[in-house]
Motif scaffolding. Structure first.
Motif, PDB file in Angstrom:
ATOM      1  N   PHE A 141       0.586  -0.892  -0.163  1.00  0.00           N
ATOM      2  CA  PHE A 141      -0.061  -0.266   0.108  1.00  0.00           C
ATOM      3  C   PHE A 141       1.110   1.119  -0.016  1.00  0.00           C
ATOM      4  O   PHE A 141       0.713   2.182  -0.863  1.00  0.00           O
ATOM      5  CB  PHE A 141      -1.242  -0.170   1.122  1.00  0.00           C
ATOM      6  N   PHE A 142       1.939   1.735   0.938  1.00  0.00           N
ATOM      7  CA  PHE A 142       2.978   2.400   1.030  1.00  0.00           C
ATOM      8  C   PHE A 142       3.894   2.277  -0.373  1.00  0.00           C
ATOM      9  O   PHE A 142       4.135   4.144  -0.954  1.00  0.00           O
ATOM     10  CB  PHE A 142       3.496   2.457   1.895  1.00  0.00           C
ATOM     11  N   LEU A 188       2.459   2.178  -3.385  1.00  0.00           N
ATOM     12  CA  LEU A 188       1.595   2.088  -4.093  1.00  0.00           C
ATOM     13  C   LEU A 188       1.375   3.669  -3.896  1.00  0.00           C
ATOM     14  O   LEU A 188       1.003   4.356  -4.915  1.00  0.00           O
ATOM     15  CB  LEU A 188      -0.024   1.216  -4.602  1.00  0.00           C
ATOM     16  N   ARG A 189       1.538   4.473  -2.820  1.00  0.00           N
ATOM     17  CA  ARG A 189       0.917   5.915  -2.341  1.00  0.00           C
ATOM     18  C   ARG A 189       2.476   6.470  -2.558  1.00  0.00           C
ATOM     19  O   ARG A 189       1.604   7.049  -2.803  1.00  0.00           O
ATOM     20  CB  ARG A 189       0.663   5.735  -0.998  1.00  0.00           C
ATOM     21  N   SER A 190       3.716   5.892  -2.167  1.00  0.00           N
ATOM     22  CA  SER A 190       4.235   6.961  -2.573  1.00  0.00           C
ATOM     23  C   SER A 190       5.190   6.842  -4.169  1.00  0.00           C
ATOM     24  O   SER A 190       5.855   7.503  -4.712  1.00  0.00           O
ATOM     25  CB  SER A 190       5.393   6.572  -1.331  1.00  0.00           C
ATOM     26  N   ASN A 191       3.920   5.445  -4.933  1.00  0.00           N
ATOM     27  CA  ASN A 191       4.413   6.353  -6.427  1.00  0.00           C
ATOM     28  C   ASN A 191       5.923   5.387  -6.499  1.00  0.00           C
ATOM     29  O   ASN A 191       6.588   5.711  -7.839  1.00  0.00           O
ATOM     30  CB  ASN A 191       4.532   7.725  -6.725  1.00  0.00           C
ATOM     31  N   SER A 192       6.155   4.415  -5.658  1.00  0.00           N
ATOM     32  CA  SER A 192       7.800   3.825  -5.784  1.00  0.00           C
ATOM     33  C   SER A 192       6.958   2.570  -6.926  1.00  0.00           C
ATOM     34  O   SER A 192       8.027   1.795  -7.288  1.00  0.00           O
ATOM     35  CB  SER A 192       8.154   3.563  -5.011  1.00  0.00           C
ATOM     36  N   TYR A 207       0.526   0.679 -10.473  1.00  0.00           N
ATOM     37  CA  TYR A 207      -0.058  -0.857 -10.222  1.00  0.00           C
ATOM     38  C   TYR A 207       0.322  -1.706 -11.452  1.00  0.00           C
ATOM     39  O   TYR A 207      -0.593  -2.673 -10.986  1.00  0.00           O
ATOM     40  CB  TYR A 207      -1.394   0.170 -10.600  1.00  0.00           C
TER      41      TYR A 207
END
Length: 62
Positions: free
Chosen positions: A16-17, A19-23, A26
């Motif tokens: 989740f983190f 994906l959230r930080s765009n590292s 998808y």
């Protein structure tokens, strides 16, 4: 069972983190999840679970 659920939650939280930080994109997240799903249905699932259990036990014994 409790260790497996805890690891699933831990890896889900890390995903989740990421994906959230765009590292992680998808598409990459989908491939990673699919790989884990299909890996669990192979003969490698047993040794991977044993290794995770051994590492967790070693950490608890420290």
């Amino acid at each position: 069972m409790a260790v497996t659920v805890s690891l699933v939650l831990l890896f889900g939280l890390v995903l989740f983190f990421l994906l959230r930080s765009n590292s992680l994109g998808y598409g990459s997240a989908f491939v990673a999840a699919a790989f884990g799903f299909f890996l669990a249905s192979t003969g490698a699932a047993g040794p991977i679970n044993e290794l995770a259990t051994a590492v967790i036990t070693a950490i608890q014994d420290l």
